[in-house]
Design a protein around this motif. Sequence first.
Motif, PDB file in Angstrom:
ATOM      1  N   CYS A 248       0.829  -1.213   0.000  1.00 35.11           N
ATOM      2  CA  CYS A 248       0.000   0.000   0.000  1.00 35.11           C
ATOM      3  C   CYS A 248       0.861   1.260   0.000  1.00 35.11           C
ATOM      4  O   CYS A 248       0.500   2.265  -0.643  1.00 35.11           O
ATOM      5  N   ALA A 249       1.990   1.239   0.709  1.00 35.55           N
ATOM      6  CA  ALA A 249       2.872   2.403   0.711  1.00 35.55           C
ATOM      7  C   ALA A 249       3.434   2.664  -0.682  1.00 35.55           C
ATOM      8  O   ALA A 249       3.447   3.809  -1.169  1.00 35.55           O
ATOM      9  N   HIS A 250       3.906   1.600  -1.336  1.00 39.15           N
ATOM     10  CA  HIS A 250       4.403   1.757  -2.709  1.00 39.15           C
ATOM     11  C   HIS A 250       3.278   2.210  -3.647  1.00 39.15           C
ATOM     12  O   HIS A 250       3.486   3.060  -4.520  1.00 39.15           O
ATOM     13  N   ALA A 251       2.098   1.642  -3.456  1.00 37.85           N
ATOM     14  CA  ALA A 251       0.980   1.998  -4.327  1.00 37.85           C
ATOM     15  C   ALA A 251       0.594   3.453  -4.162  1.00 37.85           C
ATOM     16  O   ALA A 251       0.312   4.162  -5.139  1.00 37.85           O
ATOM     17  N   ALA A 252       0.562   3.954  -2.914  1.00 37.83           N
ATOM     18  CA  ALA A 252       0.174   5.345  -2.674  1.00 37.83           C
ATOM     19  C   ALA A 252       1.129   6.316  -3.361  1.00 37.83           C
ATOM     20  O   ALA A 252       0.703   7.278  -4.018  1.00 37.83           O
ATOM     21  N   VAL A 253       2.428   6.069  -3.211  1.00 32.48           N
ATOM     22  CA  VAL A 253       3.415   6.940  -3.858  1.00 32.48           C
ATOM     23  C   VAL A 253       3.275   6.886  -5.372  1.00 32.48           C
ATOM     24  O   VAL A 253       3.296   7.918  -6.065  1.00 32.48           O
ATOM     25  N   ALA A 254       3.124   5.666  -5.907  1.00 35.85           N
ATOM     26  CA  ALA A 254       3.012   5.520  -7.357  1.00 35.85           C
ATOM     27  C   ALA A 254       1.745   6.175  -7.889  1.00 35.85           C
ATOM     28  O   ALA A 254       1.759   6.827  -8.940  1.00 35.85           O
ATOM     29  N   ILE A 255       0.630   6.021  -7.166  1.00 37.02           N
ATOM     30  CA  ILE A 255      -0.629   6.631  -7.621  1.00 37.02           C
ATOM     31  C   ILE A 255      -0.526   8.148  -7.617  1.00 37.02           C
ATOM     32  O   ILE A 255      -0.941   8.818  -8.567  1.00 37.02           O
ATOM     33  N   GLU A 256       0.029   8.717  -6.549  1.00 38.39           N
ATOM     34  CA  GLU A 256       0.166  10.181  -6.492  1.00 38.39           C
ATOM     35  C   GLU A 256       1.129  10.679  -7.551  1.00 38.39           C
ATOM     36  O   GLU A 256       0.903  11.732  -8.158  1.00 38.39           O
ATOM     37  N   ASN A 257       2.211   9.944  -7.794  1.00 34.00           N
ATOM     38  CA  ASN A 257       3.134  10.342  -8.859  1.00 34.00           C
ATOM     39  C   ASN A 257       2.451  10.289 -10.214  1.00 34.00           C
ATOM     40  O   ASN A 257       2.647  11.170 -11.068  1.00 34.00           O
ATOM     41  N   ALA A 258       1.633   9.248 -10.424  1.00 33.53           N
ATOM     42  CA  ALA A 258       0.911   9.132 -11.695  1.00 33.53           C
ATOM     43  C   ALA A 258      -0.080  10.275 -11.853  1.00 33.53           C
ATOM     44  O   ALA A 258      -0.214  10.856 -12.940  1.00 33.53           O
ATOM     45  N   ARG A 259      -0.793  10.599 -10.786  1.00 30.02           N
ATOM     46  CA  ARG A 259      -1.735  11.715 -10.852  1.00 30.02           C
ATOM     47  C   ARG A 259      -1.017  13.028 -11.077  1.00 30.02           C
ATOM     48  O   ARG A 259      -1.482  13.881 -11.848  1.00 30.02           O
ATOM     49  N   LEU A 260       0.114  13.202 -10.401  1.00 36.34           N
ATOM     50  CA  LEU A 260       0.899  14.412 -10.615  1.00 36.34           C
ATOM     51  C   LEU A 260       1.388  14.485 -12.049  1.00 36.34           C
ATOM     52  O   LEU A 260       1.365  15.553 -12.678  1.00 36.34           O
ATOM     53  N   TYR A 261       1.807  13.347 -12.584  1.00 39.72           N
ATOM     54  CA  TYR A 261       2.250  13.310 -13.982  1.00 39.72           C
ATOM     55  C   TYR A 261       1.098  13.655 -14.917  1.00 39.72           C
ATOM     56  O   TYR A 261       1.273  14.417 -15.870  1.00 39.72           O
ATOM     57  N   GLU A 262      -0.094  13.101 -14.640  1.00 39.53           N
ATOM     58  CA  GLU A 262      -1.250  13.415 -15.481  1.00 39.53           C
ATOM     59  C   GLU A 262      -1.567  14.904 -15.428  1.00 39.53           C
ATOM     60  O   GLU A 262      -1.844  15.531 -16.458  1.00 39.53           O
ATOM     61  N   ARG A 263      -1.533  15.475 -14.203  1.00 37.39           N
ATOM     62  CA  ARG A 263      -1.799  16.913 -14.092  1.00 37.39           C
ATOM     63  C   ARG A 263      -0.724  17.722 -14.793  1.00 37.39           C
ATOM     64  O   ARG A 263      -1.015  18.749 -15.418  1.00 37.39           O
ATOM     65  N   THR A 264       0.523  17.262 -14.683  1.00 36.59           N
ATOM     66  CA  THR A 264       1.611  17.978 -15.351  1.00 36.59           C
ATOM     67  C   THR A 264       1.458  17.924 -16.855  1.00 36.59           C
ATOM     68  O   THR A 264       1.615  18.932 -17.553  1.00 36.59           O
ATOM     69  N   VAL A 265       1.129  16.718 -17.359  1.00 36.91           N
ATOM     70  CA  VAL A 265       0.932  16.579 -18.806  1.00 36.91           C
ATOM     71  C   VAL A 265      -0.241  17.424 -19.269  1.00 36.91           C
ATOM     72  O   VAL A 265      -0.172  18.110 -20.296  1.00 36.91           O
TER      73      VAL A 265
END
Length: 627
Positions: A248-265
């Motif tokens: 869950c810790a790895h998933a949370a970081v990865a999900i937030e990074n993915a969302r941040l990447y989507e917002r950045t894109v």
Amino acid sequence: MIPQWGIIVLDAIGVAALLVGLVLLLLRPRPFGGPMRLLLIAVIAVSLFDSAANLLEWSGVLPEADLSEDFFRPMLPILWLFLFVVALERADRDRLRRSYDRRTAVHELALQLTVSMEPQAIMAEVVEAAGRLLDLPAVAITTPHPERRELAVRFNRGLFAAEADAMTIAVGQGLIGAAFQHRIPYQTANPAEDLDPGCAAAAKRLGITHAIAVPLPFRDATVGVLWAGHTRDSAFADEDVQLLQTLCAHAAVAIENARLYERTVESEAKYRALVENAQTAIIVVDAYRNVTFWNRGAEELFGWPADEVRGRHVEFVYPEDCRADVVYTILPTMQREGSWSGEHAAVRKDGSRFTAFFSLARVLDAEGNLICTLALASNVTELVQLREQLFQAQKMETLGALAGGIAHDFSNLLTAILGAAALLRDALPDGTDDHESAVAIEQAAQRGSRLVRQLMTISRRQPAGRETVNLNDIINEAAQLIQRTFPRDMTLVTQPAGDLHTIRGDPSQMHQVVMNLAVNARDAMDGGDTLTITTENVTLNADDPFAQGLKAGHGVALTVTDTGHGIPPEHQPHIFEPFFTTKSEAQGTGLGLSTVYAIVAQHGGRITFATETGKGTTFRILLPASR
């Protein structure tokens, strides 16, 4: 005391059981293998021989030599001890291998999550990994709804689609809601009561006996909750909980990074679209002043496609004769102040020049090193022309007001002079020098009066009558006067338009406009030149820069063209100024064109000119039509 036959029966049963166990072990070696399997075979074989020897001794087949007690039985404790040690070692090895396999799987999953930039794909990988590593029949990840305070299933394993869609968990309620709110794992041995109805129904269908909810923490927030259940009798072991928390810790970081990447894109795409489609030219150059970015506005403004200028030195946007000014004036200012803005000459790909407004700014990194220079540019040529026209109009208004004030006072003086001169002329005998002097005084005063009327026209203090006027009639009257008074070697051409629109104006003032333009043309021509006066119907619209400020609709154009000397460039900005003239004092007062400008303005029109030295000048007047 057990009878002998009973002992024989027990030994026979033991021998049979050991034989069955040995056969099964030989035919189906799993789950035992390696040294443990050999030891187990040895233990069974020794036990079998011990029981068989004991049975044969009791039955009388073998003599009572105590073979079982003296040889086989002492070996059994040793073999059982070895078997126990090997079993423990194998259990530890299996536990270590299982832990290693889990850690390896988590590590590989973490590597996969670092390169995955889709939140849904990340959840799918985590759910599959949790179900595979812990052999779970049901796993799901829930995340908060963007608008409501409830959790919804985003990805699951083992649930029906209808079950997943029906699961909506309020934050803070039930096992999952509590884990989300308090950010700690919760597990239960009573899923029917501690889970929300949707999850409880799914757990009942799958036979789940224990359920757990583990939060997905990220900094001070919770990204979601992983929910899982198994069908075993015992609760989730500590190592299983730790494994789920790690996932869950790895998933949370990865999900937030993915969302941040989507917002950045998304943000990058949005701002790139804004910049690319901006009307203003946006240019970025590197530290060596080579172009790195060139938007569509720059393509339209300068005429260069982005592919042809990328990597090229930016000096090509300036005319060659202005590049030194950029190097010695603009660049030092930017170096000193960090930015510069102002108007500067620019050039297009086709070589045409225009006036551009540049806004330049240096972009620095945290250490003060130059990263790039951002330039914004827009075409202000028309704005500069309008500004010059406004300045000219304001100057004309100021000069007109001054001239009007002087003319008003001078008119009072001329009235007294004309009256006294008339009385003096009548009192003196005709033919005498004094009489001629009085007449000269009166004529000079009359010329002064005419000059005053022109000044009053320029200052707009002279009232003008308004009536329907056909410019063709004005041209015909002026043409007759021109042909009688102008040099005979000058050719006059009139081109009146048929069915010309009428205007609302003062006929005498319009006649003055035509005559002043004609006289101005005559003074600029030599023998054999041609003066052309034309009229035409036009349509006034906002797309015509010359017609800006005029009411859209029908209009009339009056054009006066000569083939004379033309107007030198240094005189062009001043030709409509009162008292400006290049003629000698005896030839003109400098009020002709300024009077024309004032009359046209009073009639709501516009006047412009085009000239070329040695080829002549064309004056064009636009006036709104009365119909």
